[in-house]
Enzyme design. Structure first.
Site, PDB file in Angstrom:
ATOM      1  N   ARG A 279      50.732  23.206  57.231  1.00 31.85           N
ATOM      2  CA  ARG A 279      51.689  22.947  56.363  1.00 31.85           C
ATOM      3  C   ARG A 279      52.422  23.807  55.617  1.00 31.85           C
ATOM      4  O   ARG A 279      51.164  25.121  55.289  1.00 31.85           O
ATOM      5  CB  ARG A 279      49.962  22.468  55.643  1.00 31.85           C
ATOM      6  CG  ARG A 279      49.809  20.833  56.382  1.00 31.85           C
ATOM      7  CD  ARG A 279      50.451  19.902  56.892  1.00 31.85           C
ATOM      8  NE  ARG A 279      49.404  19.160  57.666  1.00 31.85           N
ATOM      9  CZ  ARG A 279      49.933  18.310  58.844  1.00 31.85           C
ATOM     10  NH1 ARG A 279      50.925  18.880  59.721  1.00 31.85           N
ATOM     11  NH2 ARG A 279      49.579  17.674  59.333  1.00 31.85           N
TER      12      ARG A 279
ATOM     13  N   GLU B 299      59.114  19.731  51.514  1.00 29.92           N
ATOM     14  CA  GLU B 299      59.968  19.432  52.472  1.00 29.92           C
ATOM     15  C   GLU B 299      60.522  17.665  51.546  1.00 29.92           C
ATOM     16  O   GLU B 299      59.848  17.480  51.356  1.00 29.92           O
ATOM     17  CB  GLU B 299      58.599  19.387  54.194  1.00 29.92           C
ATOM     18  CG  GLU B 299      58.702  20.295  54.243  1.00 29.92           C
ATOM     19  CD  GLU B 299      57.839  19.889  55.286  1.00 29.92           C
ATOM     20  OE1 GLU B 299      57.488  18.828  56.075  1.00 29.92           O
ATOM     21  OE2 GLU B 299      56.473  21.078  55.932  1.00 29.92           O
TER      22      GLU B 299
ATOM     23  N   HIS C 164      59.138  20.123  62.329  1.00 28.61           N
ATOM     24  CA  HIS C 164      57.922  20.055  62.660  1.00 28.61           C
ATOM     25  C   HIS C 164      57.904  18.414  63.308  1.00 28.61           C
ATOM     26  O   HIS C 164      57.301  17.948  62.756  1.00 28.61           O
ATOM     27  CB  HIS C 164      56.918  19.790  61.034  1.00 28.61           C
ATOM     28  CG  HIS C 164      55.696  20.017  61.391  1.00 28.61           C
ATOM     29  ND1 HIS C 164      55.033  21.193  61.400  1.00 28.61           N
ATOM     30  CD2 HIS C 164      54.574  18.983  61.202  1.00 28.61           C
ATOM     31  CE1 HIS C 164      53.429  20.898  61.847  1.00 28.61           C
ATOM     32  NE2 HIS C 164      52.539  18.876  61.919  1.00 28.61           N
TER      33      HIS C 164
END
Length: 140
Positions: A46, A75, A93
């Site tokens: 993460r 992000e 991701h």
């Protein structure tokens, strides 16, 4: 081995912990300074676990050989300093972006919804509640 020894001994370090406030910037300037200049750091966990600014500085100044990230602290915005590094691989991701995985995710969401609405074989007992404590508190 403890965290300091792990950082100092690792040739390649792959991070996979869940994000929580307790591990925000768990990998910052101090941890990166312990790593070998020839080491690589991979974060597929993460954003926020790694201090992106400290990582960019370590990469730009040769204190770390390379890094690979598919998660970022803010992000979808990437720090310009990371984008300037030539010794980093940046990817989205998207490990779950297969048809089979996405269908399974939808099926699980439907099972949870139907059960939460009191229907189906799991009526009142969603298989994957986000907040199980809330269900226990109301006696489900």
């Amino acid at each position: 081995m403890d965290k300091d020894e792990l950082f100092a001994a690792s040739d390649h370090l792959v991070l996979t912990p869940p994000y929580n406030p307790g591990n925000h910037h768990a990998v910052g300037a101090a941890e990166l300074a312990r790593m070998k200049a020839s080491a690589t750091l991979i974060n597929v966990a993460r954003g926020g676990i790694v201090d992106d600014a400290a990582l960019a500085d370590a990469l730009a100044n040769g204190r770390l050989a390379a890094a690979g990230l598919d998660v970022y602290e803010n992000e979808p915005n990437l720090p310009p300093a990371l984008l300037a590094c030539r010794n980093i691989v940046l990817t989205p991701h998207i490990a779950s972006a297969s048809t089979a995985t996405r269908r399974a995710m939808v099926a699980l969401a439907v099972d949870n919804l139907v059960a939460a609405l009191g229907a189906g074989p799991l009526a009142g007992r969603p298989p994957n509640p986000i907040n199980a404590d809330a269900l226990l508190a109301r006696g489900a």
